[in-house]
Design a protein around this motif. Sequence first.
Motif, PDB file in Angstrom:
ATOM      1  N   GLY A 115      31.078  41.588  39.496  1.00 16.12           N
ATOM      2  CA  GLY A 115      31.834  40.952  38.714  1.00 16.12           C
ATOM      3  C   GLY A 115      32.817  41.633  37.241  1.00 16.12           C
ATOM      4  O   GLY A 115      31.576  42.033  36.878  1.00 16.12           O
ATOM      5  N   MET A 116      33.556  40.810  36.225  1.00 16.62           N
ATOM      6  CA  MET A 116      33.868  41.021  35.029  1.00 16.62           C
ATOM      7  C   MET A 116      34.086  39.717  34.441  1.00 16.62           C
ATOM      8  O   MET A 116      34.087  38.901  34.145  1.00 16.62           O
ATOM      9  N   ILE A 117      33.514  39.843  32.961  1.00 13.96           N
ATOM     10  CA  ILE A 117      34.183  39.387  32.231  1.00 13.96           C
ATOM     11  C   ILE A 117      34.615  39.731  31.307  1.00 13.96           C
ATOM     12  O   ILE A 117      34.212  40.708  30.373  1.00 13.96           O
ATOM     13  N   THR A 150      31.944  52.597  48.227  1.00 15.45           N
ATOM     14  CA  THR A 150      30.791  52.410  48.336  1.00 15.45           C
ATOM     15  C   THR A 150      29.838  51.783  47.777  1.00 15.45           C
ATOM     16  O   THR A 150      28.327  51.892  47.964  1.00 15.45           O
ATOM     17  N   ALA A 151      30.220  51.478  46.544  1.00 15.21           N
ATOM     18  CA  ALA A 151      28.770  51.218  45.240  1.00 15.21           C
ATOM     19  C   ALA A 151      29.150  49.477  44.816  1.00 15.21           C
ATOM     20  O   ALA A 151      28.452  49.265  43.713  1.00 15.21           O
ATOM     21  N   TYR A 152      30.340  49.495  44.636  1.00 12.97           N
ATOM     22  CA  TYR A 152      30.362  47.983  44.783  1.00 12.97           C
ATOM     23  C   TYR A 152      31.684  47.596  44.865  1.00 12.97           C
ATOM     24  O   TYR A 152      32.423  48.248  45.248  1.00 12.97           O
ATOM     25  N   GLN A 153      31.890  45.933  44.949  1.00 19.96           N
ATOM     26  CA  GLN A 153      32.944  45.104  45.902  1.00 19.96           C
ATOM     27  C   GLN A 153      33.495  43.510  44.313  1.00 19.96           C
ATOM     28  O   GLN A 153      32.264  43.013  44.069  1.00 19.96           O
ATOM     29  N   LEU A 154      33.885  44.256  44.120  1.00 21.24           N
ATOM     30  CA  LEU A 154      34.630  43.251  42.803  1.00 21.24           C
ATOM     31  C   LEU A 154      35.215  41.737  44.236  1.00 21.24           C
ATOM     32  O   LEU A 154      35.818  41.332  44.607  1.00 21.24           O
ATOM     33  N   VAL A 155      33.768  41.129  43.638  1.00 26.06           N
ATOM     34  CA  VAL A 155      34.299  39.559  44.501  1.00 26.06           C
ATOM     35  C   VAL A 155      34.364  38.245  43.763  1.00 26.06           C
ATOM     36  O   VAL A 155      34.720  36.980  43.989  1.00 26.06           O
ATOM     37  N   ASN A 195      45.802  38.526  41.447  1.00 26.99           N
ATOM     38  CA  ASN A 195      46.219  39.803  41.489  1.00 26.99           C
ATOM     39  C   ASN A 195      45.613  40.758  42.648  1.00 26.99           C
ATOM     40  O   ASN A 195      45.880  41.889  43.045  1.00 26.99           O
ATOM     41  N   LEU A 196      44.584  40.674  41.719  1.00 24.78           N
ATOM     42  CA  LEU A 196      43.211  42.224  42.508  1.00 24.78           C
ATOM     43  C   LEU A 196      42.340  41.537  44.064  1.00 24.78           C
ATOM     44  O   LEU A 196      42.051  42.149  43.863  1.00 24.78           O
ATOM     45  N   GLY A 197      43.339  40.508  43.861  1.00 22.47           N
ATOM     46  CA  GLY A 197      42.935  39.909  45.804  1.00 22.47           C
ATOM     47  C   GLY A 197      41.531  39.473  45.240  1.00 22.47           C
ATOM     48  O   GLY A 197      40.669  39.363  46.709  1.00 22.47           O
ATOM     49  N   VAL A 198      40.456  38.481  44.301  1.00 25.91           N
ATOM     50  CA  VAL A 198      39.523  37.971  44.137  1.00 25.91           C
ATOM     51  C   VAL A 198      40.031  36.692  44.792  1.00 25.91           C
ATOM     52  O   VAL A 198      41.184  35.895  44.339  1.00 25.91           O
TER      53      VAL A 198
END
Length: 391
Positions: A15-17, A38-43, A60-63
């Motif tokens: 995730g991102m802050i 294969t390394a990260y999935q934005l959740v 809009n990012l699909g989260v």
Amino acid sequence: MLNGEKLIQRPLRWGMIGGGRTGQVGYKHRTGALRDNTAYQLVCGAFDLDAERGRDFGQNLGVPSERLYDDYKALIAAEAQREDGVEVLSIATPNFTHFEITKACLEAGIHVICEKPLFFTVAECEEVAKLAQEKGLIVGVTYGFTGHPLVHQMAAMVKKGLLGEIRIVDMQYSHGFNAGDDTDAGEAVKWRTNPLTAGPTFVLGDIGTHLYYLSEVVMPELKIEKLLCDRKAFIPSRAPLEDHATVLMHYNNGARGRLWVSSVNAGNMGSQRYRFVGSKASIEWSDAHPDQLIYEVQGEPNQVLHHGMPYLEEESLAVDRMGALHTEGLGDSWANIYLWIAQAIDAKQRGDEAFLATHHYPGIEAGTEGVRWLENCVRSADAGAAWVDFE
């Protein structure tokens, strides 16, 4: 050569802050993390101080909407209750928030990838390093330029002694985007020129630390013994922070170094240049032409080495993504940085300390050394551009 195949068992829940719609660096983080699915999935994310704007951006990012949060505290609290909670968070917020948010993540058992400069003081870095060790967690730092393959070609050539003994180090990172005053400047400029939000430096911390870390990657055996820093705010409202600085350095082998950074280099669109001069030969690389390395051997014709070619060292070929026919860019470099940090997190989760002992990635030690360099620069500049022993 890297081709996107998985190098860890599964993608990390990430995730991102910060890093939202109005941020300058968020897309670089997402480009790096998601280049290899294969390394990260934005959740999840808390993308913006404006919670409504951050939620709209995240959608809009699909989260998933239920995993978009008003702030980092709400994110950490909610994700901690989930069986599929976030494992690693990227911090793409102004400098003054890094320490507080990083500590909160680590205390909740979450790995961290943080923007640079990491914190304001070495003492803060050491406190976080101790906490990360106690929690068994990784802190990565986004020195995003050192993922370029030819950076590691330079490091391999220095290690093999192809340059001889290093004598001269010359580095530059400049642009002209702050050449005018800040009357109409956006928030991304204003917080960077305010000591309360940026810390004790502007361009030294914002871009100079990239130069310093890359030089450490290329020549890890050379250590600074003393330095002199001369800094100036050509736009007076930015004082006491600088928009231009020159740093002279003496290394432990007798080498001499010069580093200059500037955001008031009017007309310049942004460029880095590195030249390492040895007793036998010199090498020069610029991010303006990241696919080319100039190799000059005394008494021989100059050579231009191209990324991806089989005559390069394995250290360079192993991190190449595009192959010799196609130019690698900043996104590929960031992707390497994020991949290396993912491998470190995966190893830490598996308890593979042997892998971590030899694995290269910009971690808490790299972040600490960058802050240490900044502290010495400020100490020298505040003493009237005096030589100071490197502490």
